[in-house]
Design an enzyme around this catalytic site. Structure first.
Site, PDB file in Angstrom:
ATOM      1  N   LEU A  36       0.820  -1.215   0.000  1.00 43.57           N
ATOM      2  CA  LEU A  36       0.000   0.000   0.000  1.00 43.57           C
ATOM      3  C   LEU A  36       0.857   1.271   0.000  1.00 43.57           C
ATOM      4  O   LEU A  36       0.416   2.321   0.431  1.00 43.57           O
ATOM      5  CB  LEU A  36      -0.996   0.012   1.182  1.00 43.57           C
ATOM      6  CG  LEU A  36      -1.938  -1.195   1.262  1.00 43.57           C
ATOM      7  CD1 LEU A  36      -2.864  -1.065   2.477  1.00 43.57           C
ATOM      8  CD2 LEU A  36      -2.797  -1.330  -0.009  1.00 43.57           C
ATOM      9  N   SER A  37       2.101   1.161  -0.494  1.00 46.06           N
ATOM     10  CA  SER A  37       2.954   2.359  -0.539  1.00 46.06           C
ATOM     11  C   SER A  37       2.438   3.348  -1.578  1.00 46.06           C
ATOM     12  O   SER A  37       2.689   4.537  -1.491  1.00 46.06           O
ATOM     13  CB  SER A  37       4.413   1.990  -0.839  1.00 46.06           C
ATOM     14  OG  SER A  37       4.507   1.350  -2.094  1.00 46.06           O
ATOM     15  N   ASN A  38       1.713   2.859  -2.576  1.00 47.59           N
ATOM     16  CA  ASN A  38       1.158   3.779  -3.579  1.00 47.59           C
ATOM     17  C   ASN A  38      -0.285   3.409  -3.938  1.00 47.59           C
ATOM     18  O   ASN A  38      -0.711   3.595  -5.076  1.00 47.59           O
ATOM     19  CB  ASN A  38       2.038   3.774  -4.843  1.00 47.59           C
ATOM     20  CG  ASN A  38       1.757   4.971  -5.726  1.00 47.59           C
ATOM     21  OD1 ASN A  38       1.498   6.072  -5.227  1.00 47.59           O
ATOM     22  ND2 ASN A  38       1.760   4.773  -7.030  1.00 47.59           N
ATOM     23  N   SER A 128       8.306  -2.097 -19.471  1.00 42.64           N
ATOM     24  CA  SER A 128       7.928  -0.765 -19.955  1.00 42.64           C
ATOM     25  C   SER A 128       8.637  -0.455 -21.261  1.00 42.64           C
ATOM     26  O   SER A 128       9.746  -0.942 -21.519  1.00 42.64           O
ATOM     27  CB  SER A 128       8.344   0.248 -18.882  1.00 42.64           C
ATOM     28  OG  SER A 128       8.281   1.553 -19.393  1.00 42.64           O
ATOM     29  N   THR A 130      10.084   2.002 -21.716  1.00 46.44           N
ATOM     30  CA  THR A 130      11.268   2.755 -21.323  1.00 46.44           C
ATOM     31  C   THR A 130      12.558   1.961 -21.605  1.00 46.44           C
ATOM     32  O   THR A 130      13.623   2.549 -21.739  1.00 46.44           O
ATOM     33  CB  THR A 130      11.148   3.179 -19.835  1.00 46.44           C
ATOM     34  OG1 THR A 130      12.103   4.165 -19.569  1.00 46.44           O
ATOM     35  CG2 THR A 130      11.358   2.047 -18.892  1.00 46.44           C
ATOM     36  N   TYR A 153      14.645   4.291 -12.589  1.00 46.05           N
ATOM     37  CA  TYR A 153      13.419   3.482 -12.712  1.00 46.05           C
ATOM     38  C   TYR A 153      13.501   2.609 -13.962  1.00 46.05           C
ATOM     39  O   TYR A 153      13.276   1.396 -13.910  1.00 46.05           O
ATOM     40  CB  TYR A 153      12.179   4.389 -12.777  1.00 46.05           C
ATOM     41  CG  TYR A 153      10.967   3.682 -13.355  1.00 46.05           C
ATOM     42  CD1 TYR A 153      10.286   2.718 -12.615  1.00 46.05           C
ATOM     43  CD2 TYR A 153      10.526   3.932 -14.663  1.00 46.05           C
ATOM     44  CE1 TYR A 153       9.200   2.037 -13.157  1.00 46.05           C
ATOM     45  CE2 TYR A 153       9.448   3.262 -15.212  1.00 46.05           C
ATOM     46  CZ  TYR A 153       8.785   2.312 -14.454  1.00 46.05           C
ATOM     47  OH  TYR A 153       7.715   1.628 -14.993  1.00 46.05           O
ATOM     48  N   LYS A 157      13.726  -1.788 -14.758  1.00 46.16           N
ATOM     49  CA  LYS A 157      12.929  -2.629 -15.676  1.00 46.16           C
ATOM     50  C   LYS A 157      13.865  -3.421 -16.591  1.00 46.16           C
ATOM     51  O   LYS A 157      13.646  -4.602 -16.853  1.00 46.16           O
ATOM     52  CB  LYS A 157      11.995  -1.754 -16.529  1.00 46.16           C
ATOM     53  CG  LYS A 157      10.884  -1.114 -15.724  1.00 46.16           C
ATOM     54  CD  LYS A 157       9.912  -2.151 -15.187  1.00 46.16           C
ATOM     55  CE  LYS A 157       8.977  -1.601 -14.148  1.00 46.16           C
ATOM     56  NZ  LYS A 157       8.232  -2.594 -13.392  1.00 46.16           N
TER      57      LYS A 157
END
Ligand code: NAD
Ligand code: UD1
Length: 346
Positions: A36-38, A128, A130, A153, A157
């Site tokens: 539940l951090s985000n 992603s 990315t 980030y 990935k």
């Protein structure tokens, strides 16, 4: 036939919650884990109101080895996992790189380490676009080279995909990495959607919040890119279309239909939409006037990225179906519902 039990990590998050709805509707039994951090536990009630089923939920941090071990010991019948849990804010990852490496990579390692020994790991992984960095050619296909990451980030990935490939090649594990382009939208019910904490970094929630007056003005980052109207171009994929691709990928693994034990697919619409076009679409669809102004380029933005989706179309038999208008309408419905509910609770 007995339902497969699927572990969904990060299942109360944005993409995880929409995928959980699709999985339940496809007949799977879920165990959701999330710290539940985000996200919020309230999302579980949203999933229940849409599907009629409240999935099992365990609040835990995947970095905690003992707790991860316990999940598998108490659920020896987990058949496969969809791994969404990660920190995902590109800008924040520049400020706190170690936190990103620690969170995103330790979570993955613990998942692989404690998956039951009696059957090989089966995992659908959230990757992603990315990983392609600033691509040399558009649209970006799966044959496009993996480029040095533009952010810590993005690097998590890239590294996670390498870890999974190494792991799969030395075990009987099976993995499908799904490389999302830009997920937007919400469930058509308006009950679940994207809920960024604080000021949104991403375009769509910034637009909907500005239209409702939660934010004053949308800044369009850059108007002098080498694109048709000078603003950046992205491939905005509806979150429900994305969720459906996860169910297909999961079934491909469970039914042993993979061509190789490590597969990867681009998930996008194949269409590039500029920031300015997005703003105009939003105004047309919702009849809302949006306050916006042009601002300098944002560091780390690539001018243009959109997907070649042929591989997912042909091999997974998956295609993005929703129109941009439908997607925007759903995002708008969700934002209005959420704000109404929030004011109600105040
Ligand atoms: P999200 O933040 O809404 O969901 C991620 C969830 O993971 C959150 O609920 C968070 O609380 C949880 N989580 C994070 N670290 C955890 C940990 N250590 N232990 C347990 N739970 C943890 O993000 P999202 O948009 O739903 O993204 C899901 C996945 O898709 C992520 O891996 C993200 O990197 C990837 N992805 C997202 C996008 C995008 O634009 N949304 C694009 C490409 C890839
Ligand atoms: C980024 C990441 C992607 C990541 C995603 C989730 C890159 C290249 N992409 O996507 O990997 O999964 O975030 O967080 O790092 N914009 C504005 N004003 C705003 C917000 C955005 O003009 O207030 C513009 C941006 O400059 C960009 C476009 O809108 O051109 C989309 O931005 P955003 O939604 O943040 O997604 P990406 O940066 O494409």
């Amino acid at each position: 036939m007995k339902k497969h039990k699927i572990l969904v990590t990060g299942g109360t998050g944005y993409i995880g919650s929409h995928t959980s709805v699709e999985l339940i509707q496809a007949g799977y039994e879920l165990v959701i884990i999330d710290n539940l951090s985000n996200s919020s536990e309230k999302v579980l009630s949203g999933i229940e109101s849409i599907t009629g089923t409240k999935p099992e939920f365990i609040q835990l941090d995947m970095r905690d080895e003992a707790l991860m071990k316990q999940v598998f010991e108490s659920h020896p019948d987990i058949s496969a996992c969809i791994h969404f849990a990660a920190l995902k804010a590109v800008g924040e990852s520049h400020e706190k790189p170690l936190e990103y490496y620690d969170n995103n990579l330790k979570s993955l390692l613990n998942l692989l380490k404690f998956f039951p020994e009696h059957h090989p790991v089966k995992i659908v992984f959230s990757s992603s676009c990315t990983v392609y960095g600033n691509p040399d050619e558009l649209p970006v296909s799966e044959q496009s080279p993996i480029k040095p990451a533009m952010s810590p980030y993005g690097n998590t990935k890239r590294i996670a995909e390498e870890i999974l490939q190494d792991y799969v090649s030395s075990t009987k594990a099976a993995c499908i990495a799904l490389r999302y382009f830009n997920p937007i939208g919400a469930h058509p019910s308006g009950i679940i959607g994207e809920l960024p904490q604080g000021v949104p970094n991403n375009l769509m929630p910034f637009i909907t919040q500005t239209a409702l007056g939660v934010r004053e003005t949308l800044q369009i980052f850059g108007k002098d890119y080498d694109t048709p109207d000078g603003t950046c171009v992205r491939d905005y994929i509806d979150v429900l279309d994305l969720a459906k691709a996860h169910v297909i990928a999961l079934e491909r693994i469970l039914n042993k239909n993979q061509e190789t034990n490590y597969e990867f697919f681009n998930l996008g619409t194949g269409k590039g939409v500029s920031v300015l076009e997005m703003v105009n679409h939003f105004q047309d669809v919702t009849a809302q006037k949006l306050n916006y102004k042009f601002a300098p380029r944002r560091a780390g933005d690539v001018p243009s990225v959109y997907a070649d989706t042929t591989k997912a179309n042909q091999i997974l038999g998956w295609k993005a179906e929703k129109s941009i208008a439908e997607t925007i309408a759903n995002a708008w419905k969700w934002e209005m519902n959420y704000r109404k509910q929030e004011n109600h609770e105040k």
